[in-house]
Design a protein around this motif. Structure first.
Motif, mmCIF file in Angstrom:
data_model
loop_
_atom_site.group_PDB
_atom_site.id
_atom_site.type_symbol
_atom_site.label_atom_id
_atom_site.label_comp_id
_atom_site.label_asym_id
_atom_site.label_seq_id
_atom_site.Cartn_x
_atom_site.Cartn_y
_atom_site.Cartn_z
ATOM 1 N N ILE A 182 0.901 -0.787 -0.252
ATOM 2 C CA ILE A 182 -0.132 -0.271 0.302
ATOM 3 C C ILE A 182 0.517 1.395 -0.399
ATOM 4 C CG2 ILE A 182 -1.789 1.521 0.936
ATOM 5 C CD1 ILE A 182 -2.645 -0.682 2.277
ATOM 6 N N GLY A 183 1.761 1.174 0.750
ATOM 7 C CA GLY A 183 2.825 2.387 0.790
ATOM 8 C C GLY A 183 3.841 2.422 -0.559
ATOM 9 N N ILE A 184 3.748 1.486 -0.920
ATOM 10 C CA ILE A 184 4.290 1.607 -2.451
ATOM 11 C C ILE A 184 4.401 2.722 -3.365
ATOM 12 C CG2 ILE A 184 5.530 0.291 -4.398
ATOM 13 C CD1 ILE A 184 7.002 -1.398 -2.336
ATOM 14 N N SER A 185 2.454 1.857 -3.506
ATOM 15 C CA SER A 185 1.448 2.472 -4.784
ATOM 16 C C SER A 185 1.438 3.487 -3.697
ATOM 17 C CB SER A 185 0.196 1.678 -4.667
ATOM 18 O OG SER A 185 1.176 -0.181 -5.085
ATOM 19 N N SER A 186 1.270 4.270 -3.153
ATOM 20 C CA SER A 186 0.907 5.499 -2.817
ATOM 21 C C SER A 186 1.370 6.433 -2.935
ATOM 22 C CB SER A 186 0.969 5.219 -1.467
ATOM 23 O OG SER A 186 -0.789 4.496 -0.566
ATOM 24 N N MET A 187 2.418 6.174 -3.105
ATOM 25 C CA MET A 187 3.902 6.577 -3.146
ATOM 26 C C MET A 187 4.397 7.139 -4.918
ATOM 27 S SD MET A 187 7.576 6.185 -0.345
ATOM 28 C CE MET A 187 7.703 4.629 -0.407
ATOM 29 N N PHE A 188 3.590 5.856 -5.564
ATOM 30 C CA PHE A 188 3.753 5.716 -6.826
ATOM 31 C C PHE A 188 2.580 6.738 -6.971
ATOM 32 C CE2 PHE A 188 1.997 3.988 -11.115
ATOM 33 C CZ PHE A 188 3.338 3.756 -11.695
ATOM 34 N N TYR A 197 8.830 15.371 -12.660
ATOM 35 C CA TYR A 197 9.716 14.235 -13.227
ATOM 36 C C TYR A 197 9.658 13.001 -12.189
ATOM 37 C CZ TYR A 197 12.037 16.566 -16.574
ATOM 38 O OH TYR A 197 12.321 17.803 -17.647
ATOM 39 N N HIS A 198 8.468 12.393 -12.729
ATOM 40 C CA HIS A 198 8.334 10.838 -11.224
ATOM 41 C C HIS A 198 8.847 9.640 -11.732
ATOM 42 C CE1 HIS A 198 6.545 8.034 -13.706
ATOM 43 N NE2 HIS A 198 6.048 9.601 -15.005
ATOM 44 N N ILE A 199 8.739 9.665 -10.326
ATOM 45 C CA ILE A 199 10.187 8.086 -10.093
ATOM 46 C C ILE A 199 9.514 7.332 -11.481
ATOM 47 C CG2 ILE A 199 10.880 6.539 -8.713
ATOM 48 C CD1 ILE A 199 10.062 8.215 -6.347
ATOM 49 N N PRO A 200 10.606 5.853 -12.281
ATOM 50 C CA PRO A 200 9.981 5.234 -12.530
ATOM 51 C C PRO A 200 8.529 4.118 -11.651
ATOM 52 C CG PRO A 200 11.999 6.123 -13.578
ATOM 53 C CD PRO A 200 11.778 6.750 -12.412
ATOM 54 N N LEU A 201 8.005 3.655 -12.736
ATOM 55 C CA LEU A 201 7.592 2.435 -12.025
ATOM 56 C C LEU A 201 8.376 1.232 -11.711
ATOM 57 C CD1 LEU A 201 5.213 0.582 -11.206
ATOM 58 C CD2 LEU A 201 4.390 0.166 -12.984
ATOM 59 N N GLU A 202 9.336 1.042 -12.766
ATOM 60 C CA GLU A 202 10.674 -0.322 -12.444
ATOM 61 C C GLU A 202 11.528 -0.059 -11.220
ATOM 62 O OE1 GLU A 202 9.730 1.494 -15.047
ATOM 63 O OE2 GLU A 202 8.753 0.427 -16.337
ATOM 64 N N ASP A 203 11.754 1.512 -11.178
ATOM 65 C CA ASP A 203 12.513 1.757 -9.475
ATOM 66 C C ASP A 203 11.374 0.920 -8.393
ATOM 67 O OD1 ASP A 203 13.983 3.545 -11.021
ATOM 68 O OD2 ASP A 203 14.204 4.907 -10.085
ATOM 69 N N PHE A 204 10.921 1.324 -8.140
ATOM 70 C CA PHE A 204 9.511 1.134 -6.802
ATOM 71 C C PHE A 204 9.689 -0.641 -6.715
ATOM 72 C CE2 PHE A 204 7.602 5.155 -7.506
ATOM 73 C CZ PHE A 204 7.013 5.583 -6.163
ATOM 74 N N GLY A 209 11.345 -1.866 -3.890
ATOM 75 C CA GLY A 209 10.033 -3.036 -3.060
ATOM 76 C C GLY A 209 11.424 -4.399 -3.079
ATOM 77 N N HIS A 210 12.473 -4.067 -4.192
ATOM 78 C CA HIS A 210 13.590 -4.516 -3.938
ATOM 79 C C HIS A 210 13.001 -6.062 -4.659
ATOM 80 C CE1 HIS A 210 16.161 -3.509 -2.040
ATOM 81 N NE2 HIS A 210 15.169 -2.742 -0.402
ATOM 82 N N ASN A 211 11.523 -6.102 -5.866
ATOM 83 C CA ASN A 211 11.476 -7.065 -6.768
ATOM 84 C C ASN A 211 10.649 -8.251 -5.173
ATOM 85 O OD1 ASN A 211 12.064 -6.960 -9.179
ATOM 86 N ND2 ASN A 211 14.245 -7.380 -7.915
ATOM 87 N N LYS A 212 9.810 -8.069 -4.710
ATOM 88 C CA LYS A 212 9.283 -8.361 -3.532
ATOM 89 C C LYS A 212 7.795 -8.154 -4.339
ATOM 90 C CE LYS A 212 6.488 -8.683 0.697
ATOM 91 N NZ LYS A 212 6.990 -7.863 2.663
ATOM 92 N N TYR A 213 7.455 -7.719 -5.209
ATOM 93 C CA TYR A 213 6.096 -7.488 -5.286
ATOM 94 C C TYR A 213 6.397 -6.852 -6.856
ATOM 95 C CZ TYR A 213 4.561 -6.196 -0.846
ATOM 96 O OH TYR A 213 4.195 -6.185 0.558
ATOM 97 N N SER A 214 5.539 -7.135 -8.344
ATOM 98 C CA SER A 214 5.609 -7.081 -9.577
ATOM 99 C C SER A 214 5.102 -5.871 -9.599
ATOM 100 C CB SER A 214 4.916 -8.474 -9.985
ATOM 101 O OG SER A 214 3.722 -8.219 -9.807
ATOM 102 N N ILE A 215 5.329 -5.864 -11.544
ATOM 103 C CA ILE A 215 4.484 -4.958 -11.679
ATOM 104 C C ILE A 215 3.170 -4.277 -11.615
ATOM 105 C CG2 ILE A 215 4.538 -3.243 -13.980
ATOM 106 C CD1 ILE A 215 7.847 -3.383 -14.511
#
Length: 357
Positions: A182-188, A197-204, A209-215
């Motif tokens: 929820i926190g990652i998606s809220s920041m996105f 220049y927003h932070i790319p989804l791939e970075d999140f 997220g260290h690949n804990k969650y997929s795109i």
């Protein structure tokens, strides 16, 4: 929007966590209007369009210069009429203030009054612990602090607001294990809304997220958040309410001392977002008390004459602008002082506020 300045810890107010560097008393601040005349003499407007919202009167007392801070309220319409800023190209700052008021601020003020979102009880229907929420807020500071060239304080405050609003409005009951996503998606969502220049989804996904969650997982949660909130994510944050107070008191003044007061207030508000209990106060009240706390520390540190009179003027002005009850203001002041004094003891493992501020 008021331009944000980099804020170092040694510039904060003199409370346990806030220190504003003390200047020599004889130093004359460039953007503060000074006058050797008494207050009953005719006020002289400063040159080069320097609109001042408070005046420092210099008096010689025991071979030292004592600054006496005075708050003076001007409406932009009165200033425009008296100084004819639309016809005088030399009054660049006053012209900028008038244009800001004409094209943006009136709409912003309407939004502040009509889009009230109270986030103080965001966890009431959730199984998420207050401690984990505090850790999430601190982690957001770290994540966004690593993108300082492209993100701003607005992104952080928007991220926390979206997260809390979603948890408040959601009919689904979430637990601690869901808060990371929820926190990652809220920041996105927030970075796409606030940053050029927003932070790319791939970075999140990879770096944050260290690949804990997929795109797909992050995008699915983004969709759930937006649909739950009916895409109502542009409501004023507590930072917007602080900017409103600053503008009403000091206009678009970029004096370094005033910017230090603003940055100290932002630091205090970040501290408040860590603490679930203090957020039961209305956002207007929290913004007002944080702003006044920074002003009070500044006035005390500078050893101004007639401090009580100065602070009373600010209390009256701030509570009037914020449209808050004086009793609530005083109650919040007590809670805020306690939080500032006990923050390190209460949250010993949360270091990112100091590290990235």
């Amino acid at each position: 929007m008021i331009q944000e300045a980099q804020f170092s810890r040694n510039q904060r107010a003199p409370s346990p966590n806030l220190k504003i560097k003390k200047d020599h008393k004889s130093q004359q601040f460039s953007s503060l209007n000074t006058s050797h005349q008494s207050l009953d003499q005719q006020y002289q407007y400063p040159e080069e369009g320097k609109l001042l919202n408070f005046i420092i009167e210099i008096e010689e007392l025991q071979q030292k210069s004592i600054f006496n801070l005075k708050l003076i309220s001007f409406s932009l319409e009165d200033v425009q009429q008296k100084l004819a800023i639309t016809d005088d190209p030399n009054n660049s700052q006053l012209r900028r203030q008038w244009q800001y008021h004409k094209h943006y601020y009136q709409e912003f003020q309407y939004s502040l009054k009509n889009e009230n979102v109270h986030l103080g009880n965001s966890l009431q229907n959730q199984k998420i612990s207050q401690n984990l929420r505090s850790r999430m807020v601190d982690w957001m500071i770290e994540v966004l602090g690593n993108y300082i060239d492209t993100t701003t304080n607005s992104t952080f405050f928007r991220s926390v607001s979206i997260m809390d609003y979603f948890l408040l409005k959601s009919n689904t009951q979430y637990s601690d294990q869901h808060l990371h996503l929820i926190g990652i998606s809220s920041m996105f969502i927030a970075t796409k809304l606030e940053d050029i220049y927003h932070i790319p989804l791939e970075d999140f996904v990879q770096r944050v997220g260290h690949n804990k969650y997929s795109i797909l997982k992050v995008k699915d949660m983004e969709k759930i958040i937006l649909e739950t909130l009916n895409y109502e994510i542009t409501f004023p944050t507590i930072l917007d309410r602080l900017y409103h107070l600053f503008y009403q008191c000091f206009s678009l003044n970029d004096d370094p001392n005033l910017q230090n007061i603003l940055e100290a207030s932002i630091f205090i508000l970040k501290m408040c977002l860590h603490d679930y209990s203090i957020n039961f106060f209305h956002a207007n009240t929290l913004a007002a008390t944080s702003f006044f706390y920074s002003i009070r520390d500044f006035v005390i540190q500078k050893d101004y004459e007639n401090q009580e009179q100065i602070l009373d003027q600010f209390i009256n002005r701030i509570t009037q602008i914020s449209e808050i009850d004086l009793f609530d203001f005083n109650q919040c002041q007590v809670k805020l002082k306690d939080l500032i004094n006990s923050f390190k003891k209460k949250y010993p493992d949360l270091q990112n506020l100091n590290k990235f501020s």
